[in-house]
Each structure stands twice: as structure tokens, then as C-alpha cells.
Enzyme design. Structure first.
Site, PDB file in Angstrom:
ATOM      1  N   CYS A   1      -5.127  10.100  -2.120  1.00 32.44           N
ATOM      2  CA  CYS A   1      -4.227   9.146  -1.429  1.00 32.44           C
ATOM      3  C   CYS A   1      -2.833   9.072  -2.022  1.00 32.44           C
ATOM      4  O   CYS A   1      -1.903   8.663  -1.340  1.00 32.44           O
ATOM      5  CB  CYS A   1      -4.752   7.724  -1.500  1.00 32.44           C
ATOM      6  SG  CYS A   1      -6.483   7.556  -1.427  1.00 32.44           S
TER       7      CYS A   1
ATOM      8  N   HIS B   1     -12.109   5.715   4.437  1.00 33.49           N
ATOM      9  CA  HIS B   1     -11.604   6.929   5.095  1.00 33.49           C
ATOM     10  C   HIS B   1     -12.616   8.071   4.970  1.00 33.49           C
ATOM     11  O   HIS B   1     -13.448   8.071   4.050  1.00 33.49           O
ATOM     12  CB  HIS B   1     -10.304   7.384   4.423  1.00 33.49           C
ATOM     13  CG  HIS B   1      -9.114   6.541   4.731  1.00 33.49           C
ATOM     14  ND1 HIS B   1      -8.327   5.987   3.746  1.00 33.49           N
ATOM     15  CD2 HIS B   1      -8.550   6.181   5.904  1.00 33.49           C
ATOM     16  CE1 HIS B   1      -7.332   5.312   4.303  1.00 33.49           C
ATOM     17  NE2 HIS B   1      -7.442   5.406   5.613  1.00 33.49           N
TER      18      HIS B   1
ATOM     19  N   ARG C   1      -9.546   2.785  10.834  1.00 30.36           N
ATOM     20  CA  ARG C   1      -8.117   3.110  10.894  1.00 30.36           C
ATOM     21  C   ARG C   1      -7.773   4.204  11.907  1.00 30.36           C
ATOM     22  O   ARG C   1      -6.644   4.248  12.399  1.00 30.36           O
ATOM     23  CB  ARG C   1      -7.639   3.582   9.512  1.00 30.36           C
ATOM     24  CG  ARG C   1      -7.836   2.569   8.395  1.00 30.36           C
ATOM     25  CD  ARG C   1      -6.909   1.384   8.531  1.00 30.36           C
ATOM     26  NE  ARG C   1      -7.197   0.369   7.528  1.00 30.36           N
ATOM     27  CZ  ARG C   1      -6.738   0.392   6.290  1.00 30.36           C
ATOM     28  NH1 ARG C   1      -5.976   1.392   5.893  1.00 30.36           N
ATOM     29  NH2 ARG C   1      -7.027  -0.578   5.449  1.00 30.36           N
TER      30      ARG C   1
ATOM     31  N   ASP D   1       0.806  -1.226   0.000  1.00 24.29           N
ATOM     32  CA  ASP D   1       0.000   0.000   0.000  1.00 24.29           C
ATOM     33  C   ASP D   1       0.840   1.277   0.000  1.00 24.29           C
ATOM     34  O   ASP D   1       0.299   2.368   0.198  1.00 24.29           O
ATOM     35  CB  ASP D   1      -0.925  -0.003   1.227  1.00 24.29           C
ATOM     36  CG  ASP D   1      -2.094  -0.963   1.039  1.00 24.29           C
ATOM     37  OD1 ASP D   1      -2.816  -0.822   0.025  1.00 24.29           O
ATOM     38  OD2 ASP D   1      -2.277  -1.853   1.882  1.00 24.29           O
TER      39      ASP D   1
END
Ligand code: CIR
Length: 258
Positions: free
Chosen positions: A249, A162, A132, A62
Site C-alpha cells: 500500500c 483488499h 471499495r 490515509d
């Protein structure tokens, strides 16, 4: 406007082993993902950013999703403690790079926070309480940023990874939001625009100056923004989306003159 520095990391060959939370695993074509990432970087350059690609982390699936490792403000960079244990080793390279530009502070164990959960409008920040990012992680961020005059609130998100999968900030401070994933009432006093209801992943857009970069998978939401007078551009990030990543991201943007 001073040029923005955009920090990125390459797509690792192991991206198919990425973390997935809300979507099912599909084969990821690494070559296509790499090409899309190059087009993303080219778009940032075309919009005036200085793109610096940091070292890759081939064994960290990731690691291309650099946004989650830090929250960068003019006054400091907060190195996060990512919620997924598999991602905790991603921060070191990013911290080394950010140290050249910012005073660095940290979110400490045992709490966790992903950069993708931190939304900013001016001096107000919201942390999405997700799988998270924790309430205590948000409290650490609040304490770290209070001396600089930032306020940090929390909100909950539904059915997405998110907070910034659900809402992003537009250049004029309005929010582009998917009401199925987050409530507009979480952002009192901040005007919101809803994504097209048929485009669930359209809320994650990346702003560079006055331009709004939209995923090409969300043409109807892009047209909504066009009709409201925003300058928009499109980027195809469909292969990266299979790794549950969006446009914000893949970079950390910072004003290098700050
Ligand atoms: C993860 O689950 O951590 C990655 N597969 C996707 C991270 C996307 N990052 C973001 O939305 N800020």
C-alpha cells in the site's frame, strides 16, 4: 534491470483518523509510523529503487497508502476512484506525478476501484470485489486495459479490506495467499503458496526484482518463502498496520524506462 521508480507519500500527522473496516481502532504513534515508513523507503533504496516522495496531504489521514490511487502498467497509469469518499482527494497529486511517466486514464464515477484490490500476474489482472471496488469499477478497468492485451477477472474476498491483503504475486508469478480470505480456485492455472496459518496478515508482501519484502510480523511465512528458495527481507510496518495498511500500500512501483 532498469531501476524501478518508487512513488511514496509521507505519513500524515492525522493518520490516527484513518479509515478502518476490519480491525478495531488502536492508538497510532505517529513518530513510530514515520520511522517505520522511513525504514520502508530505505529498504526500497537498498534494493535499487529510486524513491520519490510526493507532496504530503496532512489533512488526508490515509494518503500514505498511495497504492490505492493508481494502477500502473508499462503502457498506462489508471487513476482510480477510491471506494472511500474520504480518500477521493488523494488522486490529484499522484496523477500529476504519473503524467511524467505514463499516459493517464481514469476510472470514472459512479464506479469505484482501489489499487489495493488489483492483483497482476503478467497480462492477467484480478480485481477483488470488496467494500471499495465494484463489479462496474472492474468492468471499466477491463475496458481500459483490453487494448493493451490485459485480461481482467474478478474474485471475492472475505474478512479483509483488499484483495492484496489476501494474496500477492511473487517474483516467479506464483501467488502467496491466505486461504481464509480468498480461494486459490479464483486463480486457475496459477500456482499458490499458503501463508502460515497463524499469521493472518502475511499475504501482503512487496516484490522488488527477485526480492520479497515481508512484514516482520510474519516470520513464519518468511521462513516458508526462504525454504522455497525466494530471497526475502523484513520490514517492520506494525504501526502502519494499525491503519489497516500493508507493505504494497505504501508505494507505487514503476519502470521509468517503459
Ligand atoms: C483505508 O482503509 O483505506 C486505509 N486505512 C488502509 C488502506 C490500505 N491500502 C491497501 O491495502 N492497499
Amino acid at each position: 534491470m532498469e531501476p524501478l521508480l518508487a512513488l511514496t507519500r509521507p505519513v500524515p500527522p492525522t493518520i490516527a483518523r484513518c479509515e478502518l473496516t476490519h480491525i478495531s481502532r488502536e492508538p497510532i504513534d505517529v513518530d513510530i509510523a514515520v520511522r517505520q515508513h522511513e525504514e520502508y523507503e530505505a529498504m526500497l533504496r537498498a534494493l535499487g529503487c529510486i524513491v520519490t516522495q510526493l507532496d504530503g496531504a496532512p489533512d488526508r489521514p490515509d494518503s500514505v497508502f498511495i497504492e490505492d490511487t493508481a494502477v500502473v502498467l508499462d503502457e498506462c497509469a489508471v487513476i482510480t476512484r477510491p471506494g472511500a469518499p474520504s480518500r477521493r482527494g488523494e488522486t490529484e497529486v499522484v496523477e500529476d506525478a504519473l503524467r511524467r511517466h505514463r499516459r493517464v486514464v481514469h476510472i470514472d464515477a459512479p464506479d469505484t476501484l482501489d489499487g489495493g484490490d488489483v492483483l497482476r500476474v503478467g497480462r492477467r489482472l484480478w480485481v477483488g470485489l470488496s467494500s471499495r471496488s465494484t463489479e462496474d469499477g472492474a468492468a471499466q478497468l477491463r475496458a481500459l486495459l483490453h487494448p493493451f492485451g490485459y485480461g481482467v477477472d474478478t474474485t471475492t474476498v472475505r474478512d479483509c479490506l483488499h484483495l492484496k491483503s489476501a494474496v500477492s504475486t511473487l517474483p516467479d508469478g506464483r501467488l502467496l495467499l491466505n486461504p481464509r480470505m480468498v480461494d486459490a480456485s479464483a486463480f486457475p492455472g496459477t500456482p499458490t503458496i499458503e501463508v502460515d496459518s497463524g499469521e493472518p496478515w502475511a499475504a501482503n508482501v512487496l516484490c522488488v526484482g527477485d526480492m520479497v519484502i515481508c512484514p516482520s510480523a510474519a516470520p513464519r511465512t518468511r521462513r516458508i518463502l526462504d525454504s522455497l528458495g525466494y530471497g526475502t527481507a523484513g520490514v517492520d510496518a506494525s504501526e502502519l498496520a494499525k491503519a489497516e495498511g500493508g507493505l504494497t500500500c505504501c508505494s507505487l512501483l514503476l519502470d521509468a524506462s517503459a
